[in-house]
Motif scaffolding. Sequence first.
Motif, PDB file in Angstrom:
ATOM      1  N   THR A   1       0.833  -1.202   0.000  1.00 28.01           N
ATOM      2  CA  THR A   1       0.000   0.000   0.000  1.00 28.01           C
ATOM      3  C   THR A   1       0.868   1.253   0.000  1.00 28.01           C
ATOM      4  O   THR A   1       0.599   2.210  -0.735  1.00 28.01           O
ATOM      5  CB  THR A   1      -0.918   0.009   1.234  1.00 28.01           C
ATOM      6  OG1 THR A   1      -1.756  -1.144   1.207  1.00 28.01           O
ATOM      7  CG2 THR A   1      -1.785   1.271   1.259  1.00 28.01           C
ATOM      8  N   GLY A   2       1.913   1.233   0.820  1.00 27.47           N
ATOM      9  CA  GLY A   2       2.803   2.388   0.880  1.00 27.47           C
ATOM     10  C   GLY A   2       3.501   2.647  -0.438  1.00 27.47           C
ATOM     11  O   GLY A   2       3.621   3.802  -0.875  1.00 27.47           O
ATOM     12  N   SER A   3       3.962   1.590  -1.109  1.00 30.56           N
ATOM     13  CA  SER A   3       4.617   1.764  -2.402  1.00 30.56           C
ATOM     14  C   SER A   3       3.664   2.368  -3.424  1.00 30.56           C
ATOM     15  O   SER A   3       4.053   3.246  -4.207  1.00 30.56           O
ATOM     16  CB  SER A   3       5.131   0.411  -2.913  1.00 30.56           C
ATOM     17  OG  SER A   3       6.180  -0.074  -2.103  1.00 30.56           O
ATOM     18  N   ASN A   4       2.405   1.922  -3.415  1.00 28.55           N
ATOM     19  CA  ASN A   4       1.418   2.482  -4.341  1.00 28.55           C
ATOM     20  C   ASN A   4       1.139   3.952  -4.038  1.00 28.55           C
ATOM     21  O   ASN A   4       1.009   4.766  -4.953  1.00 28.55           O
ATOM     22  CB  ASN A   4       0.119   1.676  -4.269  1.00 28.55           C
ATOM     23  CG  ASN A   4       0.262   0.292  -4.875  1.00 28.55           C
ATOM     24  OD1 ASN A   4       1.115   0.075  -5.724  1.00 28.55           O
ATOM     25  ND2 ASN A   4      -0.554  -0.641  -4.433  1.00 28.55           N
ATOM     26  N   MET A   5       1.030   4.287  -2.759  1.00 30.91           N
ATOM     27  CA  MET A   5       0.784   5.687  -2.377  1.00 30.91           C
ATOM     28  C   MET A   5       1.930   6.578  -2.840  1.00 30.91           C
ATOM     29  O   MET A   5       1.714   7.651  -3.415  1.00 30.91           O
ATOM     30  CB  MET A   5       0.608   5.799  -0.858  1.00 30.91           C
ATOM     31  CG  MET A   5      -0.660   5.164  -0.314  1.00 30.91           C
ATOM     32  SD  MET A   5      -0.705   5.181   1.499  1.00 30.91           S
ATOM     33  CE  MET A   5      -0.805   6.950   1.823  1.00 30.91           C
TER      34      MET A   5
END
Length: 384
Positions: free
Chosen positions: A90-94
């Motif tokens: 999720t963090g990488s996508n954000m």
Amino acid sequence: MATNLIAVVMQFLTPDMIAKIASALGLDRSVAQKAIGGAVPALLSSLADLASTPNGARQLTNTLAQQKPDSLESLKSLITGSGQKTLAETGSNMLSGLFGGGTVDTMAQTIGKFAGIGEGSGKSVVGMLGPIVLSALGQQQRSAGLDATGLASLLGSQREHIAAAIPSGLADQLSAAGLIDKAAGSLRTGAAAVSTAGSRIAGASERTIASASQAASATTGAVSSQWPYWLAGLAVLGGLAWYAFGRPVNDTVAQLPPPVATQPATGTVGMAPANLTVEGINLANQINSSVGALKSVLPGITDAASAQAALPKIREATAQLSAVSNLAGKLSPEGKSALAKLIVAAMPAINQMCDKVLATPGVGSVAQPAIDELRGRLDTLSRG
């Protein structure tokens, strides 16, 4: 006392929390500490750089607005429980939505090399820290009642402290990777790191024009660059002429159409205006990242072995374009049209590369399915 954003984030990243992150990633605690100590200021510096433009500040504000007030507590549960992998993804996508996937990948590679943990673990560290840094920043924004301008001011006021917190060894590696301007002490935004010409020229033009303005107004002849006035003027004209007429074709991944009269122009080609940002994700940056990855991997296919090695990257870019396609349905008609124009502008170069790959002996049977899927996705997006 002024807020210290580094300290705010590190208050959450207690020794116990770092130990849990290290355990989740299979790292030695001291190694995880080294990676985190470099990644936190690197991420904050990149956010400060993003917020330095009006559209970037609005984009960041929109992303922070989607967080829950208790997001830090929720993150603590994910880290101490079994949600570390989900958190990292999720963090990488954000972060990719804010900076572009190319920048996030390069940052992760550099931090992994700095800490000696490899690219995969570096990406996991950056991915896990992204939501933590954003949540801490969102908490500060809400407590101070800051709008986009106030948020940009807060980050801008922290630039020197953030830059000083980047370990010198990491700063050297970030500089060598083309991610950090050591003189300015801040990371460049995603569009710059993915070789989007507009962002580089916008920043360079501002600095050059500022220097020229100082030279023109100085009465003593002692300007910081110590160039004669006529030479500074020629530098400005030369830079503008290069930007207008002499840009290499492959230096621009995807370019937005000229802004309408009611839409404020941005200094960055690869940064989406407000109507191309959906759920906090900058769709133009996503396209820039995907197309940039394709332009990097496709020319390297020369035989069946290199084609096989390139398939994961091609599929990853296609998946990213699929995600863009899913979100594009939420755009206004004008936004869908602008997005389609980005794809149309990029397709000729991509199609030419794909044709060359498929014409390479022994490669067609390996690459054909992935390239057909890619072309189908591009075709769908180009129709708006």
